[in-house]
Structures are given as structure tokens and as C-alpha cells.
Enzyme design. Structure first.
Site, PDB file in Angstrom:
ATOM      1  N   TRP A  30       0.762  -1.182   0.050  1.00  6.92           N
ATOM      2  CA  TRP A  30      -0.146   0.106  -0.065  1.00  6.92           C
ATOM      3  C   TRP A  30       0.862   1.182  -0.075  1.00  6.92           C
ATOM      4  CZ3 TRP A  30      -5.088   0.091  -0.820  1.00  6.92           C
ATOM      5  CH2 TRP A  30      -5.812   1.095  -0.952  1.00  6.92           C
ATOM      6  N   VAL A  89       1.381   5.251   6.113  1.00 13.45           N
ATOM      7  CA  VAL A  89       0.222   5.447   6.569  1.00 13.45           C
ATOM      8  C   VAL A  89      -0.085   6.882   6.281  1.00 13.45           C
ATOM      9  CG1 VAL A  89      -1.747   4.970   7.902  1.00 13.45           C
ATOM     10  CG2 VAL A  89       0.138   3.467   8.246  1.00 13.45           C
ATOM     11  N   HIS A  96      -9.465   5.112  10.814  1.00 16.02           N
ATOM     12  CA  HIS A  96      -8.637   4.034  10.261  1.00 16.02           C
ATOM     13  C   HIS A  96      -7.241   4.160  10.576  1.00 16.02           C
ATOM     14  CE1 HIS A  96      -7.894   0.596   7.669  1.00 16.02           C
ATOM     15  NE2 HIS A  96      -7.105   1.526   7.045  1.00 16.02           N
ATOM     16  N   PHE A 121      11.723  -0.171  12.891  1.00 16.57           N
ATOM     17  CA  PHE A 121      10.281   0.399  12.361  1.00 16.57           C
ATOM     18  C   PHE A 121      10.280   1.625  11.734  1.00 16.57           C
ATOM     19  CE2 PHE A 121       6.630   3.559  13.251  1.00 16.57           C
ATOM     20  CZ  PHE A 121       5.581   2.508  13.386  1.00 16.57           C
TER      21      PHE A 121
END
Length: 176
Positions: A30, A89, A96, A121
Site C-alpha cells: 500500500w 500510512v 482508520h 520501525f
């Protein structure tokens, strides 16, 4: 800690040699434009530290929420020394964003402790696509570079501490 003017690709000290280290990189599909740029940065940093190409293993997962499980698969089914999780993100109009970020962050933290393995991370959590571009090779450098550097440093720390331990023959990849 990142500030608005900090370039993520600028390291304050040379990295330890990664010549004998093995890394798994799990990449979210994504926001692929961003995650591929993060991947390029991570691989570039690993290679610059001496990690052979054959010691860099890359796998893809559908999205950022799946990164912890992808990292667990590396820990469980391979002999890597560390995993680098790369995702992005972007804040939207719903909550969300919060759930994805929280789940990914907590999942990766739990995995590090469960598997006694560094999991870097390399997840961007941004307000808009421009912020992502700025942190994936743009004016703020590349978070992939930073994640790879952290992974190398943590593997080196673990190797050093294991060597100093009276139980140094314990294989850290077998502890869970």
C-alpha cells in the site's frame, strides 16, 4: 528524534560493518511509490555498511497492518539477524489511520521482545502524501536509511552483548 529540519539520511556516526549480518525487509505494498523509495534507502544503507546482497531478503505484504506478521514470518522461518519493516500510512478523514498505526507499532514492539530480535520501525505516519514524499527520499531524507541504520546498530549491540554474556553460546534466533 526527528525534527522538521532533520534529514533522515544523515548519520551522526559511521555504522558498524554489516558484512556478516543478515536482514529481512518486509515492505507494505500500500502506498507503493513511497514504500519502494523507503526500500531503496534501506538497501542502499545496508550495502554501504558492507552487507552482501545475498544477505538481504525482501518480502511484500498487502499493507502496513500486515507488517508485524510479515516480520514474524522472517523471525520464525529464516535465519536473519534483524528485520526492517517499511510502510506508509497517510491520515484520512476517519480513525482508520489511528488503528493501523497503533496495531503496527504495538505488533512490532511485541515481536522484538518475543523473538529477541531487532525489528526496525521504518513506517511513515504522515498527514499527507507530500510529507511522505519528503521523508522517502525528499527534503527530509529517507526513513528507509534510518531504519536500516537502526537495524545494523541493534544487531551489533546484540552481538557484542551476547559475546560478553556467560551464556554466549545461546543462539538469539532460537529464544522465544
Amino acid at each position: 528524534m526527528i525534527t522538521k529540519k532533520h534529514n533522515l539520511s544523515e548519520l551522526t556516526a559511521p555504522l558498524p560493518s554489516a558484512g556478516d549480518m543478515r536482514f529481512g525487509i518486509v515492505v507494505a505494498e500500500w502506498n507503493r511509490e513511497i514504500t519502494e523509495a523507503l526500500l531503496e534507502g534501506a538497501v542502499r544503507t545496508l550495502r554501504a555498511a558492507g552487507c552482501p546482497e545475498m544477505n538481504i531478503h525482501i518480502k511484500y505484504v498487502p499493507g502496513t497492518f500486515e507488517l508485524p506478521l510479515g516480520a514474524q514470518f522472517f523471525a520464525e522461518y529464516t535465519d536473519v539477524d534483524a528485520v526492517i519493516a517499511l510502510g506508509c500510512v497517510v491520515q484520512g478523514d476517519t480513525r482508520h489511520f489511528d488503528f493501523i498505526c497503533q496495531g503496527c507499532t504495538q505488533g512490532i514492539m511485541q515481536l522484538q521482545q518475543q523473538w529477541n530480535m531487532p525489528i526496525a520501525f521504518g513506517v511513515l505516519t504522515v498527514n499527507d502524501m507530500q510529507q511522505a514524499l519528503d521523508r522517502a527520499g525528499g527534503k527530509h531524507g529517507n526513513k528507509g536509511d534510518e531504519a536500516a541504520a537502526a537495524a545494523i546498530q541493534m544487531v551489533k549491540m546484540q552481538i557484542d552483548m551476547e559475546a560478553e554474556s556467560p551464556e554466549h553460546d545461546v543462539d538469539r534466533r532460537k529464544v522465544n
